[in-house]
Design an enzyme around this catalytic site. Structure first.
Site, PDB file in Angstrom:
ATOM      1  N   GLU A 159      52.014  78.234  14.282  1.00 66.46           N
ATOM      2  CA  GLU A 159      50.721  78.113  14.971  1.00 66.46           C
ATOM      3  C   GLU A 159      49.589  78.525  14.041  1.00 66.46           C
ATOM      4  O   GLU A 159      49.797  79.060  12.945  1.00 66.46           O
ATOM      5  CB  GLU A 159      50.685  79.003  16.223  1.00 66.46           C
ATOM      6  CG  GLU A 159      50.925  78.271  17.536  1.00 66.46           C
ATOM      7  CD  GLU A 159      49.752  77.393  17.961  1.00 66.46           C
ATOM      8  OE1 GLU A 159      48.780  77.252  17.186  1.00 66.46           O
ATOM      9  OE2 GLU A 159      49.810  76.827  19.056  1.00 66.46           O
ATOM     10  N   ARG A 174      49.251  88.960  25.234  1.00 63.54           N
ATOM     11  CA  ARG A 174      49.237  88.816  23.780  1.00 63.54           C
ATOM     12  C   ARG A 174      48.199  87.774  23.402  1.00 63.54           C
ATOM     13  O   ARG A 174      47.760  86.960  24.220  1.00 63.54           O
ATOM     14  CB  ARG A 174      50.608  88.381  23.249  1.00 63.54           C
ATOM     15  CG  ARG A 174      51.034  86.962  23.646  1.00 63.54           C
ATOM     16  CD  ARG A 174      52.220  86.485  22.829  1.00 63.54           C
ATOM     17  NE  ARG A 174      52.690  85.143  23.188  1.00 63.54           N
ATOM     18  CZ  ARG A 174      52.183  84.004  22.714  1.00 63.54           C
ATOM     19  NH1 ARG A 174      51.155  84.033  21.873  1.00 63.54           N
ATOM     20  NH2 ARG A 174      52.676  82.834  23.080  1.00 63.54           N
ATOM     21  N   ASN A 177      44.383  77.328  24.395  1.00 63.40           N
ATOM     22  CA  ASN A 177      44.620  76.555  23.182  1.00 63.40           C
ATOM     23  C   ASN A 177      43.386  75.722  22.872  1.00 63.40           C
ATOM     24  O   ASN A 177      42.748  75.212  23.795  1.00 63.40           O
ATOM     25  CB  ASN A 177      45.827  75.622  23.343  1.00 63.40           C
ATOM     26  CG  ASN A 177      47.134  76.291  22.972  1.00 63.40           C
ATOM     27  OD1 ASN A 177      47.274  76.856  21.899  1.00 63.40           O
ATOM     28  ND2 ASN A 177      48.106  76.235  23.884  1.00 63.40           N
ATOM     29  N   ASP A 228      47.714  71.218  22.888  1.00 60.37           N
ATOM     30  CA  ASP A 228      47.877  72.471  22.157  1.00 60.37           C
ATOM     31  C   ASP A 228      46.640  72.646  21.258  1.00 60.37           C
ATOM     32  O   ASP A 228      45.535  72.344  21.689  1.00 60.37           O
ATOM     33  CB  ASP A 228      49.194  72.465  21.373  1.00 60.37           C
ATOM     34  CG  ASP A 228      49.797  73.863  21.229  1.00 60.37           C
ATOM     35  OD1 ASP A 228      49.079  74.773  20.769  1.00 60.37           O
ATOM     36  OD2 ASP A 228      50.977  74.051  21.576  1.00 60.37           O
TER      37      ASP A 228
END
Length: 287
Positions: free
Chosen positions: A15, A95, A152, A200
Site C-alpha cells: 500500500e 489503525r 482510501n 482503493d
C-alpha cells in the site's frame, strides 16, 4: 500496456506508494508485514517496524514519517530510531490506512478499525470507527471526518479547495469542498460502485484524471474529472491497492498490490507500467 514487477519482494498487503522527485526513490509499505520499503538507485531497503504501518512518507527535514497503529512517528532512515510525532486518532482499536500530504506538506490521515491480526491474519470489521485527520508540520492535529469504514484515496485539485476521498466500505469516491478555515463541506458522491471491483487508492495525472486501483477487480480505472470511466487498465494482479506516478518524467505508474486467494504469481508485487500522460508529483511532509 506491459507490466513489470520492480523487485522480487511480495507483500501480503502492499500500500501507500510515494514517489520522491528529489531522490527519484519509490516508497511504499507492507501493512500486514510491518514493513516500510524504499527502492532507490536500483537498491531495495526494508525497515522492519514494531507495528502495522500504512504509510511511509519522506520529510523535508531529512527523515520520514511512518503511520503506525499507535500514532504517527518520525523514522530516522539511518539509525532506524522512531520518535512519536503525534497520536492523530485516539480511538482504541483503530489503525491508519490512507495517508498523503497536500501541497502545503500537511499530512492527511484516514483511519479505520484494525482488521489485521498480529500474524497478518484478517480480522472482521464490525464498526465504522475511522476518521480523517490533518497533521500540520508542527504536529497540530485537526479532526475532519468521523464514522468512516475503510478510508482510501486522498487527492486535491490544483488550488487546494477540493479533496477527493473514498470509503471502500461504501464502494464510493466522494468530493469535499475545503472551507477557508480548513474544515470540509458535506460530501458529494463523485464515483459510485462499479463492476470492476471496489475502490482503493488512487493517483491524479496532469490532466486532472484520477487513476483508481480496483480491489478484486484486477485493474485500474482512469476516471475523468467529471467522474466517468475513461479507460480500464487490466493488470496481472488480483488486488491492486494503490498507484503513484514516478520516474524522471512522472510517466511511470507504480502500482502496489496485495496477496489474494487466487494466488496469481504477481499478487503482492509492485508493478510498473509506462503511460501516455504525466502525473502530478507527491509532496513531502513539511516538518
Amino acid at each position: 500496456m506491459s507490466c513489470i514487477a520492480v523487485t522480487p519482494h511480495r507483500a501480503q498487503l502492499g500500500e501507500g506508494p510515494f514517489w520522491d522527485v528529489p531522490t527519484q526513490a519509490l516508497y511504499w509499505v507492507n501493512i500486514a508485514g510491518k514493513q516500510a520499503l524504499r527502492l532507490m538507485d536500483g537498491q531495495l531497503r526494508i525497515w522492519q517496524l514494531p507495528e502495522h504501518v500504512s504509510a511511509f512518507i519522506p520529510c523535508e527535514s531529512g527523515d520520514a514519517l511512518v503511520t503506525l497503529s499507535s500514532g504517527v512517528y518520525r523514522l530516522d532512515l539511518v539509525t532506524e530510531a522512531l520518535t512519536l510525532l503525534c497520536v492523530a486518532d485516539p480511538q482504541p482499536g483503530n489503525r491508519g490506512n490512507e495517508a498523503r500530504c497536500d501541497a502545503k506538506g500537511r499530512l492527511w490521515l484516514g483511519t479505520m478499525q484494525n482488521n489485521i491480526g498480529e500474524n497478518g491474519e484478517d480480522l472482521p470489521i464490525t464498526r465504522r470507527s475511522g476518521g480523517l485527520f490533518r497533521i500540520d508540520a508542527d504536529a497540530q492535529v485537526t479532526p475532519l471526518l468521523s464514522g468512516l469504514g475503510i478510508p482510501n484515496t486522498l487527492l486535491w485539485n490544483d488550488d487546494g479547495t477540493e479533496v477527493t476521498f473514498g470509503d471502500s466500505m461504501d464502494e464510493t469516491l466522494y468530493r469535499y469542498s475545503i472551507q477557508p478555515d480548513g474544515q470540509l463541506d458535506p460530501a458529494t458522491l463523485w464515483f459510485g460502485s462499479h463492476a470492476h471491483g471496489g475502490p482503493d487508492g488512487s493517483a491524479m495525472d496532469a490532466e486532472g484524471y484520477i487513476w483508481n486501483a480496483r480491489w478484486d477487480g484486477s485493474c485500474l480505472l482512469r476516471l475523468t474529472p467529471g467522474g466517468e470511466v475513461d479507460r480500464v487498465i487490466e493488470l496481472p494482479v488480483s488486488r491492486p491497492t494503490s498507484c503513484v506516478f514516478g520516474g524522471p518524467n512522472l510517466t511511470t505508474l507504480y502500482i502496489t498490490s496485495a496477496a489474494s486467494p487466487l494466488d496469481h504469481p504477481l499478487d503482492g508485487a509492485v508493478l510498473a507500467i509506462e503511460v501516455d500522460v504525466a502525473g502530478k508529483p507527491c509532496h513531502r511532509f513539511a516538518g
